[in-house]
Design a protein around this motif. Structure first.
Motif, short mmCIF file in Angstrom:
data_model
loop_
_atom_site.label_atom_id
_atom_site.label_comp_id
_atom_site.label_asym_id
_atom_site.label_seq_id
_atom_site.Cartn_x
_atom_site.Cartn_y
_atom_site.Cartn_z
N LYS A 15 2.00 0.29 1.43
CA LYS A 15 0.80 0.12 1.05
C LYS A 15 0.15 1.38 -0.04
CE LYS A 15 -3.55 -2.05 1.59
NZ LYS A 15 -3.53 -3.33 1.17
N GLU A 71 -4.16 -3.64 -5.19
CA GLU A 71 -2.66 -3.79 -5.35
C GLU A 71 -2.29 -5.06 -6.07
OE1 GLU A 71 -3.43 -4.92 -1.08
OE2 GLU A 71 -4.35 -3.61 -2.68
N PHE A 90 -6.14 -0.24 8.13
CA PHE A 90 -4.99 -1.31 7.67
C PHE A 90 -4.13 -1.25 8.64
CE2 PHE A 90 -0.74 -1.47 5.97
CZ PHE A 90 -0.80 -2.83 5.27
#
Length: 311
Positions: free
Chosen positions: A14, A166, A30
């Motif tokens: 991540k 992302e 997360f």
């Protein structure tokens, strides 16, 4: 339930995908862990393995590339040496977990390039404005948005409720009377973002529906089966990294098997197949074959007419 080692690797992936975007609290959310100290522990384990993790003045974390890089190497998301070090970490996991994370690692190059792009101006301004609008639950205007499906450039008024830097995109509810649905919008296709003095009015319609391999969200989908040669495979995963999840090695060498549910209008898929027609075999559905034939016939007619009219 993910093991501590699995969570550490998930956190690393991540951070590589979204550098300087996530605080410890973001990472805890997360990973689904209740304590920030747990996140710190994962970071310390990764540092002990030789992976440098730092934070900016706002305590948003990122992975520091290996020292000694030349300028271009420094800007590259991962070197082969970096990949080897990460794969050794994956070797500590059970086989199923290792395989899943290994597949993510293989596609990391594409995703981290998007993450690096998101650090550049004016992308970071867009991201900051969208984050603020999400917190304040206000509508935004995507100025000069270049639509692929509409083939036009115009302002789009939306309610953005999820940001995925992302992947270089946002999830938003399109309030256009002709749309009124949740869609993905790419950061790279909008000139800028304007926060409007209008509150959300359609929050009940903010659904987290799964997008297909071409980032299209549609209720009706079709199961698509293709065989790709290397050239078509490369083109697909470079343009749409998320398509990797639908691809497996083919029966014959240097081929790949694509099977997945795609939007029923085949948005994104038709131009991909036509642009790679020498390297793609379509097995199903029949509706896709019919639409490809119709589109090919229209293109053929267009170029024949242009050729006949040429001096």
């Amino acid at each position: 339930m993910p093991t501590p080692t699995t969570n550490a690797v998930r956190m690393l992936l991540k951070l590589l995908a979204a550098p300087k975007r996530l605080t410890r609290q973001n990472l805890a959310d997360f990973l689904g862990v209740p304590k920030l100290d747990t996140v710190t522990g994962y970071m310390n384990n990764l540092r002990a393995a030789g992976i440098e993790i730092e934070h900016d003045v706002h305590f948003r974390y990122y992975v520091v590339p290996r020292k000694g890089f030349q300028e271009l190497e420094y800007l590259s998301p991962l070197s082969e040496t970096d990949k080897s070090r990460l794969k050794r970490l994956l070797g500590q996991l059970p086989t199923a977990e290792a395989t899943q994370l290994y597949n993510k690692l293989e596609s990391l190059y594409d995703y981290q390039q998007l993450g690096l792009e998101a650090l550049r101006e004016p992308e970071i301004e867009k991201i900051n404005d969208i984050e603020r609008a999400c917190r304040e639950k206000r509508r935004i205007l995507l100025v000069g948005y270049r639509s692929r499906s509409g083939n036009d450039v115009r302002d789009r008024k939306v309610e953005a409720f999820a940001l995925e830097p992302e992947r270089g995109m946002i999830r938003a509810y399109d309030v256009d009377p002709d749309k009124r649905r949740t869609s993905f919008f790419l950061l790279s296709r909008m000139e800028r973002v304007t926060i409007l003095d209008e509150p959300w009015m359609c929050e009940a319609q903010h659904f987290y529906r799964q997008a297909d391999a071409f980032n299209i969200v549609m209720d009706k989908t079709e199961l698509v089966h293709l065989t790709l040669k290397v050239s078509a495979y490369n083109d697909l995963i470079e343009r749409h990294p998320q398509a990797r999840q639908y691809i497996r090695p083919g029966k014959e060498s240097n081929t790949y098997d694509f099977q997945g549910r795609i939007n029923a209008s085949f948005i994104g898929l038709i131009p991909f197949v036509l642009g790679n027609h020498r390297h793609v075999e379509v097995h199903r559905p029949k509706g896709l074959l019919i639409k490809l034939g119709e589109e090919a016939a229209q293109q053929r007619k267009k170029w024949i007419m242009k050729g006949e009219g040429a001096p």
